[in-house]
Design an enzyme around this catalytic site. Structure first.
Site, PDB file in Angstrom:
ATOM      1  N   HIS A 242       0.804  -1.236   0.000  1.00 13.64           N
ATOM      2  CA  HIS A 242       0.000   0.000   0.000  1.00 13.64           C
ATOM      3  C   HIS A 242       0.838   1.288   0.000  1.00 13.64           C
ATOM      4  O   HIS A 242       0.905   1.992  -0.984  1.00 13.64           O
ATOM      5  CB  HIS A 242      -0.937  -0.001   1.223  1.00 13.64           C
TER       6      HIS A 242
HETATM    7  O1  RIB Z   1      -5.153  -0.068   4.451  1.00  8.53           O
HETATM    8  C1  RIB Z   1      -3.758   0.005   4.340  1.00  8.53           C
HETATM    9  C2  RIB Z   1      -3.227   1.129   5.158  1.00  8.53           C
HETATM   10  O2  RIB Z   1      -3.533   0.911   6.538  1.00  8.53           O
HETATM   11  C3  RIB Z   1      -1.695   1.235   5.104  1.00  8.53           C
HETATM   12  O3  RIB Z   1      -1.320   2.566   5.301  1.00  8.53           O
HETATM   13  C4  RIB Z   1      -1.253   0.399   6.269  1.00  8.53           C
HETATM   14  O4  RIB Z   1       0.021   0.790   6.782  1.00  8.53           O
HETATM   15  C5  RIB Z   1      -2.325   0.724   7.280  1.00  8.53           C
HETATM   16  O5  RIB Z   1      -1.958   1.946   7.910  1.00  8.53           O
END
Ligand code: RIB
Ligand code: CA
Length: 313
Positions: A242
């Site tokens: 992500h």
């Molecule tokens: O949904 C993914 C996000 O949520 C990313 O930023 C992960 O690190 C969590 O913070």
């Protein structure tokens, strides 16, 4: 070449770590500081992990400041089930020798944006938007002074990951997200729609390990740890990655495609709390307040990350 000035707001966190390390290795970026927020794990751990990361990268010149330890108006929801008890399970990183700065992360964010020329600082948000919303409320002038806010959060075609409707960062503090999306700041969103295309396959993890440096080994250990949950959940060939999409977008936006859309945040419903309602097909006349990234080139993405991590100690 003039460096692009950036500030991280983050809850490291496995994927945050890869995003931060990539930025610290990139000569195009001037990382002015790292503000930590409660999210994946409580604030004391996100802050400790940020300190571990600047030490691992040999970049203790980059200040770390702890921000908010809970959402604006909700109880904190954490994600140890994904990131482990420390929030950075996987690599065995030493306890940090350095400490966080004394200023609150929100004040550090405000003062740093004020200290640099208008339209020169980009804020990279990788966690719940509590610090960002509070900074905008405390110092509204920084909203228009910022060059841009580039954030990982939300989902449209991919739905949610912490609930069927909501992505974790937005879900944890939906009121903060609603404030930020209505602030008028220039927003680019890297949602689940694109991060779910960036799968950390075995070959891609092995490429980090093959770099032969400490940072490459740490990233391989991070991705090997965090994939266990998502591969079981999605049955995919690797886990979505992500937060590094934020760093990659700033370094090379040509990797990605998207469009300007209206995004509203659900804050009232129990069922759809934290949902990013993205009007991707323009069926309303609501103002287009965000550039929504829908897709990207995963091979180019991982080539960029691997090449940059290879530059670290
Ligand atoms: O949904 C993914 C996000 O949520 C990313 O930023 C992960 O690190 C969590 O913070
Ligand atoms: Ca994060």
């Amino acid at each position: 070449m003039e460096k692009r000035k950036v500030i991280f707001d983050t809850d490291p966190g496995q994927d945050d770590a890869v995003a931060i390390l990539t930025a610290l290795a990139s000569p195009e970026l001037d990382v002015l500081g790292i503000c930590t927020v409660a999210g994946n794990i409580p604030l004391d751990l996100t802050t400790k992990n940020a300190l571990k990361l600047v030490e691992l990268a040999g970049r203790t010149d980059v200040p770390v400041h702890a921000g908010c330890d809970r959402p604006l108006g909700r109880a904190l929801v954490t994600a140890e089930h994904v990131h482990g008890a420390t929030g950075l399970d996987g690599p065995d990183l030493p306890e940090p020798a350095i400490a966080a700065g004394s200023a609150h992360g929100v004040d550090f964010l405000i003062e740093t944006v004020r200290a640099h020329a208008p339209d020169s600082v980009t804020l990279l948000a990788l966690g719940p938007l509590t610090n960002v919303a509070l900074a905008f409320a405390k110092a509204p002038g920084i909203v228009t002074r910022l060059k841009a806010l580039v954030l990982m959060g939300g989902g449209c075609f991919e739905g949610g990951n912490i609930t069927p409707a909501a992505e974790f960062n937005i879900y944890v503090d939906p009121e903060a997200a609603a404030m930020v999306f209505r602030s008028g700041v220039a927003i680019t969103v890297l949602p689940l729609d694109v991060t779910h295309q960036m799968l950390s396959t075995r070959a891609r993890i092995d490429a980090f390990r093959a770099l032969g440096n400490k940072a490459g080994a740490a990233v391989a250990a991070i991705l090997s740890f965090s994939e266990r949950f998502d591969v079981a959940k999605y049955g995919s060939a690797g886990a979505p990655l992500h937060d590094p999409c934020v760093t990659a977008f700033v370094l090379d936006p040509s990797i990605f495609e998207g469009r300007m859309v209206n995004v509203e945040i659900e804050t009232g419903s129990l069922i759809t709390r934290g949902m990013t309602v993205a009007d991707y097909w323009g069926v309303t006349d609501r103002p287009k307040n965000a550039f929504w990234v829908r897709s990207g080139d995963a091979d180019r993405f991982y080539q960029l990350l691997t090449e940059r991590i290879g530059r670290l100690p």
